[in-house]
Design an enzyme around this catalytic site. Structure first.
Site, PDB file in Angstrom:
ATOM      1  N   ARG A 131      13.069   0.562   1.392  1.00 49.79           N
ATOM      2  CA  ARG A 131      14.105   1.377   0.763  1.00 49.79           C
ATOM      3  C   ARG A 131      14.752   2.295   1.804  1.00 49.79           C
ATOM      4  NH1 ARG A 131      12.352   5.083  -1.813  1.00 49.79           N
ATOM      5  NH2 ARG A 131      10.120   4.726  -1.639  1.00 49.79           N
ATOM      6  N   TYR A 140      16.497  -6.024   0.353  1.00 52.48           N
ATOM      7  CA  TYR A 140      15.054  -5.761   0.245  1.00 52.48           C
ATOM      8  C   TYR A 140      14.677  -4.866  -0.933  1.00 52.48           C
ATOM      9  CZ  TYR A 140      10.342  -5.862   2.110  1.00 52.48           C
ATOM     10  OH  TYR A 140       8.999  -6.120   2.296  1.00 52.48           O
ATOM     11  N   LYS A 180      13.785   0.419  -9.231  1.00 53.08           N
ATOM     12  CA  LYS A 180      13.960   1.850  -8.999  1.00 53.08           C
ATOM     13  C   LYS A 180      15.332   2.350  -9.485  1.00 53.08           C
ATOM     14  CE  LYS A 180      10.073   1.720  -6.854  1.00 53.08           C
ATOM     15  NZ  LYS A 180       8.863   2.439  -7.254  1.00 53.08           N
ATOM     16  N   HIS A 231       7.441   7.297 -12.268  1.00 52.38           N
ATOM     17  CA  HIS A 231       6.900   6.427 -11.219  1.00 52.38           C
ATOM     18  C   HIS A 231       5.383   6.383 -11.387  1.00 52.38           C
ATOM     19  CE1 HIS A 231       6.734   5.541  -6.576  1.00 52.38           C
ATOM     20  NE2 HIS A 231       6.722   4.445  -7.285  1.00 52.38           N
ATOM     21  N   SER A 242       5.126   6.348  -3.294  1.00 49.42           N
ATOM     22  CA  SER A 242       5.185   4.979  -2.805  1.00 49.42           C
ATOM     23  C   SER A 242       4.073   4.720  -1.792  1.00 49.42           C
ATOM     24  CB  SER A 242       6.546   4.725  -2.158  1.00 49.42           C
ATOM     25  OG  SER A 242       7.561   4.970  -3.111  1.00 49.42           O
ATOM     26  N   CYS A 297       0.873   4.841  -2.190  1.00 50.16           N
ATOM     27  CA  CYS A 297      -0.214   5.813  -2.261  1.00 50.16           C
ATOM     28  C   CYS A 297      -1.260   5.444  -3.309  1.00 50.16           C
ATOM     29  CB  CYS A 297       0.330   7.213  -2.495  1.00 50.16           C
ATOM     30  SG  CYS A 297       1.178   7.871  -1.056  1.00 50.16           S
ATOM     31  N   GLY A 298      -1.259   4.186  -3.766  1.00 50.57           N
ATOM     32  CA  GLY A 298      -2.434   3.738  -4.510  1.00 50.57           C
ATOM     33  C   GLY A 298      -2.272   3.367  -5.977  1.00 50.57           C
ATOM     34  N   ASN A 343      -3.482  -0.340  -6.627  1.00 54.62           N
ATOM     35  CA  ASN A 343      -4.927  -0.409  -6.457  1.00 54.62           C
ATOM     36  C   ASN A 343      -5.678   0.248  -7.607  1.00 54.62           C
ATOM     37  OD1 ASN A 343      -5.957  -1.544  -3.655  1.00 54.62           O
ATOM     38  ND2 ASN A 343      -3.907  -0.728  -3.389  1.00 54.62           N
ATOM     39  N   ASP A 363       3.642   0.381 -11.508  1.00 56.85           N
ATOM     40  CA  ASP A 363       4.662   1.142 -10.760  1.00 56.85           C
ATOM     41  C   ASP A 363       5.515   2.077 -11.628  1.00 56.85           C
ATOM     42  OD1 ASP A 363       5.759   1.551  -8.061  1.00 56.85           O
ATOM     43  OD2 ASP A 363       7.601   0.670  -8.845  1.00 56.85           O
ATOM     44  N   ASN A 375       5.208  -2.526   5.371  1.00 58.09           N
ATOM     45  CA  ASN A 375       5.760  -2.593   4.005  1.00 58.09           C
ATOM     46  C   ASN A 375       5.927  -4.048   3.560  1.00 58.09           C
ATOM     47  OD1 ASN A 375       6.724  -1.359   1.579  1.00 58.09           O
ATOM     48  ND2 ASN A 375       8.838  -1.758   2.221  1.00 58.09           N
ATOM     49  N   ARG A 402       5.247  -7.190   1.345  1.00 54.71           N
ATOM     50  CA  ARG A 402       4.988  -7.117  -0.108  1.00 54.71           C
ATOM     51  C   ARG A 402       4.751  -8.495  -0.703  1.00 54.71           C
ATOM     52  NH1 ARG A 402       5.586  -1.826  -2.948  1.00 54.71           N
ATOM     53  NH2 ARG A 402       6.062  -0.417  -1.233  1.00 54.71           N
ATOM     54  N   ARG A 426      -0.979  11.892  -1.036  1.00 57.29           N
ATOM     55  CA  ARG A 426      -1.740  11.517   0.158  1.00 57.29           C
ATOM     56  C   ARG A 426      -1.862  12.772   1.001  1.00 57.29           C
ATOM     57  NH1 ARG A 426      -2.451   6.458   3.135  1.00 57.29           N
ATOM     58  NH2 ARG A 426      -1.521   5.258   1.456  1.00 57.29           N
ATOM     59  N   GLY A 469     -12.587   0.973  -5.731  1.00 59.49           N
ATOM     60  CA  GLY A 469     -13.480   0.869  -6.894  1.00 59.49           C
ATOM     61  C   GLY A 469     -14.252   2.161  -7.171  1.00 59.49           C
ATOM     62  N   GLU A 470     -14.502   2.939  -6.113  1.00 63.27           N
ATOM     63  CA  GLU A 470     -15.237   4.200  -6.297  1.00 63.27           C
ATOM     64  C   GLU A 470     -14.392   5.241  -7.039  1.00 63.27           C
ATOM     65  OE1 GLU A 470     -18.225   4.025  -5.930  1.00 63.27           O
ATOM     66  OE2 GLU A 470     -18.848   3.025  -4.067  1.00 63.27           O
ATOM     67  N   ASN A 471     -13.086   5.021  -7.116  1.00 67.41           N
ATOM     68  CA  ASN A 471     -12.252   5.946  -7.892  1.00 67.41           C
ATOM     69  C   ASN A 471     -12.625   5.916  -9.378  1.00 67.41           C
ATOM     70  OD1 ASN A 471     -10.888   6.741  -5.577  1.00 67.41           O
ATOM     71  ND2 ASN A 471      -9.288   5.184  -5.798  1.00 67.41           N
TER      72      ASN A 471
HETATM   73  P1  GTP Z   1       4.394   1.351  -4.291  1.00 66.42           P
HETATM   74  O1  GTP Z   1       4.403  -0.074  -4.736  1.00 66.42           O
HETATM   75  O2  GTP Z   1       5.067   1.554  -2.966  1.00 66.42           O
HETATM   76  O3  GTP Z   1       4.940   2.295  -5.312  1.00 66.42           O
HETATM   77  O4  GTP Z   1       2.877   1.741  -3.935  1.00 66.42           O
HETATM   78  P2  GTP Z   1       1.507   1.957  -4.731  1.00 66.42           P
HETATM   79  O5  GTP Z   1       1.391   3.378  -5.169  1.00 66.42           O
HETATM   80  O6  GTP Z   1       1.307   0.918  -5.769  1.00 66.42           O
HETATM   81  O7  GTP Z   1       0.420   1.790  -3.559  1.00 66.42           O
HETATM   82  P3  GTP Z   1      -0.721   0.687  -3.331  1.00 66.42           P
HETATM   83  O8  GTP Z   1      -1.747   0.699  -4.435  1.00 66.42           O
HETATM   84  O9  GTP Z   1      -0.076  -0.604  -3.046  1.00 66.42           O
HETATM   85  O10 GTP Z   1      -1.444   1.243  -2.028  1.00 66.42           O
HETATM   86  C1  GTP Z   1      -0.770   1.442  -0.825  1.00 66.42           C
HETATM   87  C2  GTP Z   1      -1.732   1.559   0.325  1.00 66.42           C
HETATM   88  O11 GTP Z   1      -2.708   2.561   0.084  1.00 66.42           O
HETATM   89  C3  GTP Z   1      -2.473   0.245   0.574  1.00 66.42           C
HETATM   90  O12 GTP Z   1      -2.494  -0.016   1.951  1.00 66.42           O
HETATM   91  C4  GTP Z   1      -3.855   0.535   0.056  1.00 66.42           C
HETATM   92  O13 GTP Z   1      -4.825  -0.209   0.727  1.00 66.42           O
HETATM   93  C5  GTP Z   1      -4.011   2.045   0.245  1.00 66.42           C
HETATM   94  N1  GTP Z   1      -4.899   2.615  -0.809  1.00 66.42           N
HETATM   95  C6  GTP Z   1      -4.802   2.410  -2.146  1.00 66.42           C
HETATM   96  N2  GTP Z   1      -5.797   3.030  -2.810  1.00 66.42           N
HETATM   97  C7  GTP Z   1      -6.542   3.658  -1.887  1.00 66.42           C
HETATM   98  C8  GTP Z   1      -7.719   4.488  -1.942  1.00 66.42           C
HETATM   99  O14 GTP Z   1      -8.297   4.760  -3.002  1.00 66.42           O
HETATM  100  N3  GTP Z   1      -8.176   4.977  -0.748  1.00 66.42           N
HETATM  101  C9  GTP Z   1      -7.563   4.689   0.436  1.00 66.42           C
HETATM  102  N4  GTP Z   1      -8.086   5.209   1.549  1.00 66.42           N
HETATM  103  N5  GTP Z   1      -6.472   3.904   0.534  1.00 66.42           N
HETATM  104  C10 GTP Z   1      -5.967   3.402  -0.605  1.00 66.42           C
HETATM  105  C1  SPV Z   2       8.244   1.995  -3.830  1.00 66.48           C
HETATM  106  O1  SPV Z   2       8.746   2.195  -2.708  1.00 66.48           O
HETATM  107  O2  SPV Z   2       7.818   2.934  -4.545  1.00 66.48           O
HETATM  108  C2  SPV Z   2       8.105   0.612  -4.337  1.00 66.48           C
HETATM  109  C3  SPV Z   2       8.674  -0.483  -3.552  1.00 66.48           C
HETATM  110  O3  SPV Z   2       7.534   0.427  -5.404  1.00 66.48           O
HETATM  111  S1  SPV Z   2      10.405  -0.660  -3.787  1.00 66.48           S
HETATM  112  O4  SPV Z   2      10.601  -1.548  -4.954  1.00 66.48           O
HETATM  113  O5  SPV Z   2      10.962  -1.283  -2.593  1.00 66.48           O
HETATM  114  O6  SPV Z   2      11.021   0.597  -4.059  1.00 66.48           O
HETATM  115 MN    MN Z   3       6.847   2.344  -6.358  1.00 68.92          MN
END
Ligand code: GTP
Ligand code: SPV
Ligand code: MN
Length: 600
Positions: free
Chosen positions: A69, A210, A219, A239, A261, A263-264, A267, A286, A375, A377, A408, A504-506
């Protein structure tokens, strides 16, 4: 083809402006999706991955000038600068239309203009909204097939209504004729504009193919335009991930979470709990659209139909459910390519001896650079996720019991902190800071305020947005509002290592959240909010270094006191629009810190 006269007239206007070779109305069929993949492979945009290793999947590499973005070139074109507020780039709507018309003039020459009717949210849900995206990118058509409900069923649902968001997208690389060879990733390396017209519910995007720049349902529509509609109509477009949490007794709670974005969110939404008997299932990863139901509770839907997830860091260890989701039928972008026709990225597994990196260069573990773009995807249907919740497409949404805000932060913010009230929770969201990531072009690792993880996505004045949150809370039955929590998985030790194992520990934090909602877990009051009482956070079987948990749950009075001036400056940006309720919360925090410092 539609018989909706308003839609037809607009498509004709845009056709006359962009002058494509032809107009293609997308029906949303599986055959159409396959045709887009074939076109991409033919043009050199995509490669088929090995059919045994990654069935039905393609691998795409973008142009290095188009990988994320572009916040700097994203504009909110409300009537006045004040309506967009200090955190958005603003441009005058009329001047912008003139400029964009100039850029769009003949921009689709030699290309097809695809008309993609899409629904954000299940077709037929009262919370769902329709949009139509015009694009000259087959990659965007294929991705929209995955990320939204598209095609004929949407046109049918729209009928003759004029109530749809109008989106125009061009990669900004016209071809002199339809027969000249295209570049693998057409884009405009020097000129990108992602413009929004909230008053007329329009999106005009130029120059990038992209992600969030180009898949306009995500978005641009579901957050920037929808946040304005949500303000006007009394709901929330956020978000946020949405997850379903089930305890060992089978009791359920739905949790939403706003993390900036990369930040997890993905996951957390798919995590495999390390605590026995607990279960997490995914509703969305998301975006959440949330409305109060007749019973006074806040209900959320996931407006999307797929995941556009961060690839690097995803592994069988960190997120096995994502790995299973992307085992087939996936579009991968900017990963590395293995010798045997599969994808690879950092931390997926031990690095193979030789790869082709995302820039098409030979790569070995000794190369000293990343093989996949940070980035990179995957784009995959949510229905392929092994832990997708059965109710993920419920048109009524799911009732939310807790909202998490998580940035973060290497220091200051503890692992988990419960807000004292909705207003205090809104305050915690409003002061959230987070380090920037590769999800947006520019510096990575710079700490910035990212209120509610919405800094790049709020379509209007952030002060009004805070006021909207407070107003919704004040108008609701407080006993039915979600509890709000601030979490931080990213606190580091003195050596720069993460203190918390995460992933998983979260689930340990989710368990405490669940038990707080059900009134069964203990908390202690601190100046910043309520933290787990000693013993309340389930640490059974957790392997962390001595002292790590104490550090993770420590409220550092000095660091929080040092944080106050930055919060004040942050609030002052919003001037008279900064709601008094949040200023009051800041004053109370200051007082609580001062008295704690006095007794410490
Ligand atoms: P967008 O799609 O950009 O909105 O991101 P998102 O918030 O869905 O983030 P995503 O879960 O894809 O995680 C982004 C990065 O953070 C990845 O490289 C993960 O491996 C890392 N990450 C996610 N959860 C954790 C966590 O609990 N601890 C740590 N240390 N890293 C994490
Ligand atoms: C973000 O950046 O928060 C995303 C990826 O989820 S994008 O769709 O490119 O904005
Ligand atoms: Mn996002």
């Amino acid at each position: 083809m539609s018989t909706n006269p308003k839609l037809q007239a607009w498509v004709e206007d845009m056709r006359a402006m962009c002058r494509p070779e032809r107009v293609v109305w997308c029906d949303g069929s599986a055959a159409e999706y396959q045709e887009m993949l074939r076109l991409m492979v033919h043009a050199g945009t995509a490669l088929w991955l090995d059919e045994k290793k990654r069935p039905g999947s393609v691998f795409v590499r973008s142009d290095p000038a188009d990988v994320a973005r572009v916040e700097e070139f994203t504009f909110i074109c409300s009537k006045s600068r004040d309506e967009a507020g200090p955190t958005n780039n603003w441009r005058d709507p009329e001047e912008t239309r003139v400029m964009m018309r100039g850029l769009y003039d003949g921009a689709m020459q030699g290309r097809a203009m695809y008309v993609i009717p899409y629904s954000m949210g299940p077709i037929g849900s009262s919370i769902s909204r329709i949009g139509v995206e015009l694009t000259d990118s087959p990659y965007v058509v294929a991705s929209m097939h995955v990320m939204a409900r598209v095609g004929s069923p949407v046109l049918k649902a729209l009928g003759s209504s004029d109530d749809f968001v109008r989106g125009v997208h061009s990669v900004g690389a016209p071809l002199s004729s339809a027969t000249v060879p295209d570049s693998p990733w057409p884009c405009n390396a020097s000129s990108k504009f992602i413009t929004h017209f909230p008053d007329t519910r329009e999106i005009w995007s130029y120059g990038s193919g992209y992600g969030g720049n180009a898949l306009l349902g995500k978005k641009c529509h579901a957050l920037r335009i929808a946040s304005v509609q949500a303000r006007d109509e009394g709901w929330l477009a956020e978000h946020m991930l949405i997850l379903k949490l089930t305890d060992p007794k089978g009791q359920v709670a739905y949790v939403a979470g706003a993390f900036p974005s990369a930040c997890g969110k993905t996951n957390l939404a798919m995590l495999n709990p390390t605590l026995p008997g607990w279960k997490v299932q995914t509703i969305g990863d998301d975006i959440a659209w949330m409305k109060f139901g007749a019973d006074g509770r806040l209900y959320a839907i996931n407006p999307e139909a797929g995941f556009f997830g961060v690839a690097p860091g995803t592994s069988m260890k960190s997120n096995p459910n994502a790995m299973a989701t992307i085992a087939r039928g996936t579009v991968f972008t900017n990963c590395a390519l293995t010798r045997d026709g599969d994808v690879w990225w950092e931390e997926m597994s031990e690095a193979p001896a030789a790869l082709t990196d995302w820039l098409r260069r030979p790569w070995t573990p000794q190369s000293g650079r990343k093989a996949a773009h940070p980035n990179a995807r995957f784009c995959v249907p949510a229905s392929q996720c092994p832990v997708i919740a059965p109710e993920w497409e419920d048109p009524n949404g799911v009732p939310i019991s807790a909202i998490l805000f998580g940035g973060r932060r290497a220091n200051t913010v503890p692992l988990v902190n419960e807000a004292l009230s909705w207003q205090h929770g809104t305050f915690l969201g409003s002061i959230m800071s987070s380090e920037t990531t590769a999800a947006a072009a520019g510096t990575v690792g710079a700490l910035r305020h990212d209120p509610m993880a919405m800094l790049p996505f709020c379509g209007y004045h952030m002060g009004d947005y805070f006021a909207h949150w407070l107003k919704l809370g004040a108008g609701a039955d407080a006993s039915k509002l979600p509890r709000i929590f601030h979490v931080n998985w990213f606190r580091k030790d003195a050596n720069g290592k993460f203190l918390w194992p995460g992933y998983g520990e979260n689930s340990r934090v989710l368990k405490w959240v669940f038990e707080r909602v059900h009134g069964t877990a203990a908390a202690v009051d601190t100046p910043i909010g309520r933290l787990p009482a000693p013993g309340a956070l389930d640490l059974s079987g957790l392997q962390v270094p001595e002292g790590a948990v104490e550090e993770l749950l420590r409220v550092d009075l000095d660091l929080w006191t040092q944080e106050l001036p930055a919060i004040k400056t942050h609030f002052d940006k919003f001037g008279a629009k900064m709601p008094q309720g949040l200023r009051d919360e800041l004053a109370s925090l200051e007082q609580r810190l001062a008295s704690a410092n006095a007794t410490a």
